[in-house]
Motif scaffolding. Structure first.
Motif, PDB file in Angstrom:
ATOM      1  N   UNK A   1       0.824  -1.201   0.000  1.00  0.00           N
ATOM      2  CA  UNK A   1       0.000   0.000   0.000  1.00  0.00           C
ATOM      3  C   UNK A   1       0.857   1.248   0.000  1.00  0.00           C
ATOM      4  N   UNK A   2       0.517   2.256  -0.813  1.00  0.00           N
ATOM      5  CA  UNK A   2       1.391   3.420  -0.964  1.00  0.00           C
ATOM      6  C   UNK A   2       1.599   4.183   0.342  1.00  0.00           C
ATOM      7  N   UNK A   3       2.847   4.404   0.690  1.00  0.00           N
ATOM      8  CA  UNK A   3       3.180   5.198   1.865  1.00  0.00           C
ATOM      9  C   UNK A   3       2.736   6.642   1.643  1.00  0.00           C
ATOM     10  N   UNK A   4       2.287   7.347   2.676  1.00  0.00           N
ATOM     11  CA  UNK A   4       1.843   8.735   2.513  1.00  0.00           C
ATOM     12  C   UNK A   4       2.898   9.636   1.883  1.00  0.00           C
ATOM     13  N   UNK A   5       4.169   9.359   2.155  1.00  0.00           N
ATOM     14  CA  UNK A   5       5.225  10.249   1.644  1.00  0.00           C
ATOM     15  C   UNK A   5       5.375  10.174   0.129  1.00  0.00           C
ATOM     16  N   UNK A   6       4.824   9.147  -0.520  1.00  0.00           N
ATOM     17  CA  UNK A   6       4.932   9.062  -1.973  1.00  0.00           C
ATOM     18  C   UNK A   6       4.211  10.211  -2.654  1.00  0.00           C
ATOM     19  N   UNK A   7       3.160  10.708  -2.029  1.00  0.00           N
ATOM     20  CA  UNK A   7       2.394  11.810  -2.608  1.00  0.00           C
ATOM     21  C   UNK A   7       2.671  13.130  -1.903  1.00  0.00           C
ATOM     22  N   UNK A   8       3.596  13.132  -0.947  1.00  0.00           N
ATOM     23  CA  UNK A   8       3.878  14.352  -0.196  1.00  0.00           C
ATOM     24  C   UNK A   8       4.697  15.350  -0.996  1.00  0.00           C
ATOM     25  N   UNK A   9       4.386  16.610  -0.823  1.00  0.00           N
ATOM     26  CA  UNK A   9       5.128  17.660  -1.510  1.00  0.00           C
ATOM     27  C   UNK A   9       6.381  18.069  -0.746  1.00  0.00           C
TER      28      UNK A   9
ATOM     29  N   UNK B   1       3.406  18.763 -13.796  1.00  0.00           N
ATOM     30  CA  UNK B   1       3.939  20.105 -14.056  1.00  0.00           C
ATOM     31  C   UNK B   1       3.537  20.581 -15.445  1.00  0.00           C
ATOM     32  N   UNK B   2       3.406  21.879 -15.573  1.00  0.00           N
ATOM     33  CA  UNK B   2       3.116  22.481 -16.878  1.00  0.00           C
ATOM     34  C   UNK B   2       4.302  23.276 -17.415  1.00  0.00           C
ATOM     35  N   UNK B   3       5.305  23.472 -16.581  1.00  0.00           N
ATOM     36  CA  UNK B   3       6.469  24.242 -16.993  1.00  0.00           C
ATOM     37  C   UNK B   3       7.289  23.470 -18.023  1.00  0.00           C
ATOM     38  N   UNK B   4       7.904  24.162 -18.967  1.00  0.00           N
ATOM     39  CA  UNK B   4       8.769  23.489 -19.943  1.00  0.00           C
ATOM     40  C   UNK B   4      10.100  23.113 -19.310  1.00  0.00           C
ATOM     41  N   UNK B   5      10.880  22.351 -20.040  1.00  0.00           N
ATOM     42  CA  UNK B   5      12.199  21.976 -19.581  1.00  0.00           C
ATOM     43  C   UNK B   5      12.170  20.895 -18.514  1.00  0.00           C
ATOM     44  N   UNK B   6      13.319  20.628 -17.931  1.00  0.00           N
ATOM     45  CA  UNK B   6      13.432  19.623 -16.876  1.00  0.00           C
ATOM     46  C   UNK B   6      13.120  20.296 -15.550  1.00  0.00           C
ATOM     47  N   UNK B   7      12.074  19.834 -14.879  1.00  0.00           N
ATOM     48  CA  UNK B   7      11.659  20.399 -13.591  1.00  0.00           C
ATOM     49  C   UNK B   7      12.096  19.430 -12.494  1.00  0.00           C
ATOM     50  N   UNK B   8      12.901  19.914 -11.577  1.00  0.00           N
ATOM     51  CA  UNK B   8      13.449  19.059 -10.522  1.00  0.00           C
ATOM     52  C   UNK B   8      12.397  18.737  -9.463  1.00  0.00           C
ATOM     53  N   UNK B   9      12.637  17.630  -8.726  1.00  0.00           N
ATOM     54  CA  UNK B   9      11.726  17.198  -7.678  1.00  0.00           C
ATOM     55  C   UNK B   9      12.553  16.530  -6.573  1.00  0.00           C
ATOM     56  N   UNK B  10      12.602  17.110  -5.371  1.00  0.00           N
ATOM     57  CA  UNK B  10      13.426  16.520  -4.305  1.00  0.00           C
ATOM     58  C   UNK B  10      12.888  15.193  -3.772  1.00  0.00           C
ATOM     59  N   UNK B  11      11.595  14.934  -3.974  1.00  0.00           N
ATOM     60  CA  UNK B  11      11.006  13.657  -3.547  1.00  0.00           C
ATOM     61  C   UNK B  11      10.207  13.053  -4.692  1.00  0.00           C
ATOM     62  N   UNK B  12      10.893  12.616  -5.743  1.00  0.00           N
ATOM     63  CA  UNK B  12      10.182  12.056  -6.892  1.00  0.00           C
ATOM     64  C   UNK B  12       9.537  10.721  -6.541  1.00  0.00           C
ATOM     65  N   UNK B  13       8.371  10.495  -7.100  1.00  0.00           N
ATOM     66  CA  UNK B  13       7.722   9.185  -6.955  1.00  0.00           C
ATOM     67  C   UNK B  13       8.274   8.298  -8.055  1.00  0.00           C
ATOM     68  N   UNK B  14       9.344   7.576  -7.751  1.00  0.00           N
ATOM     69  CA  UNK B  14      10.105   6.937  -8.815  1.00  0.00           C
ATOM     70  C   UNK B  14       9.384   5.741  -9.439  1.00  0.00           C
TER      71      UNK B  14
END
Length: 345
Positions: free
Chosen positions: A126-134, A203-216
């Motif tokens: 079951x998905x951990x809450x942190x997977x969807x955390x910002x 995301x709607x921004x162009x280019x590569x948008x970084x994410x410190x907690x990506x849902x890999x």
């Protein structure tokens, strides 16, 4: 209305250049029912073989570079990233959680990287809450997942989910000293020339948008053109642009079914009868048990696949209710693979 059968016939009768022009309309006609039936903005299909340039067809508003959230198609990207880290020597397939997270609960220390990427780690599905955390980071999320301990002994149960892969990504960060975005750019974006893939699915921004907690295991966005390069590389036994991206041995190792003989605790209804490798479903095997067809479909319908026996790699780019679309997608996938397959002999 022309059908895929018409398309198959025109491939037989036309020269390669003429076939592209003569057959575009039937394939587009095959995509249109999917778009209409499910109220989609569009749909795109890309097919490739070792014998010529890839073919692409679009319906509605979609094109080669339309960026879409790809949900679980992200899993294949993550597994390939980790495979590159393994081939570099920074990790091993049998690297253990305890080597990189010595403060995690002792019961989790024996989990291997291979088990994390094949949903056989014994961690909760079951998905951990942190997977969807910002907030937080990939490291924070991995520590939270490990703190929950095990639901089964590692290597005894197949339970499809994203928690294990999140820990695998965090292990790679620790092993390389790079955060996930830097690692993904180094191992995937630059070598394959990906221009529309990152880990900010909405995301709607162009280019590569970084994410410190990506849902890999489910948080990437990509394009038909980008993912096409990925499946082409897999079909070519790990080569891209005339150079080795991964070894053929690694490509085969990743496609081996890890769920065989295990208790199945959680698996999508749409995957009944399938096995699972590393980041990819095992759809078919030959008489010797060797995997011949793999895929990594996402919940929104985005579906990449490689059929080694047919010599075909495909990507269907859509965004909708994947489960509802699955019967039409699977039929399109089968028929397109059959029509593009290399002739026998």
């Amino acid at each position: 209305m022309k059908t895929l059968a018409t398309f198959a016939l025109c491939l037989l009768l036309a020269t390669p250049a003429a076939a592209r022009a003569a057959c575009a309309e039937p394939v587009r006609d095959a995509l249109q029912p999917l778009v209409a039936a499910h109220g989609l903005d569009g749909a795109s299909l890309r097919l490739s073989t070792p014998d010529g340039p890839p073919q692409r067809w679009h319906a509605g508003a979609y094109g080669d570079d339309t960026r879409l959230p790809i949900a679980s198609a992200s899993k294949w990207l993550t597994a390939l990233t980790l495979a590159r880290v393994v081939e570099s020597g920074a990790l091993r397939w049998d690297s253990r959680v305890g080597e990189h997270f010595p403060d995690a609960p002792a019961a989790t220390h024996a989990i291997t990287l291979e088990q994390l990427l094949s949903h056989t780690s014994g961690l909760a599905a079951g998905p951990a809450p942190c997977l969807s955390g910002r907030g937080g980071t990939l490291q924070d999320c991995a520590r939270a997942i490990l703190a929950e301990g095990l639901e089964a002994a590692p290597g005894t149960v197949f339970a499809y989910g994203g928690n294990g892969m999140q820990v695998a990504g965090a292990m790679a960060e620790r092993a390389t000293g790079k955060d996930w975005d830097a690692l993904f750019q180094r191992e995937m974006v630059r070598p394959l020339g990906l221009t529309g893939t990152d880990w900010r699915a909405l995301a709607r921004r162009p280019g590569y948008v970084r994410n410190p907690n990506p849902r890999v295991a489910g948080g990437a966005r990509s394009t038909l053109a980008d993912y096409g390069k990925v499946v082409d590389m897999v079909l070519a036994d790990g080569r891209h642009g005339g150079r080795r991206f991964l070894s053929p041995e690694t490509i085969a190792f990743m496609a081996r079914d890890r769920s065989a003989g295990l208790r199945i605790d959680k698996r999508p209804d749409t995957a009944d009868g399938m096995g699972y490798g590393l980041g990819q479903w095992v759809e078919a095997r030959d008489a010797q048990g060797r995997t011949t067809r793999t895929s990594s479909p996402g919940a929104f319908g985005f579906t990449p696949w490689v059929d080694e026996s047919a010599g075909v790699a495909g990507v269907l780019a859509v965004r909708g209710r994947g489960r509802a679309m699955r019967p039409m997608i699977e039929r399109l996938q089968r028929e397109c693979t059959a029509m593009a397959a290399r002739p026998p002999g």
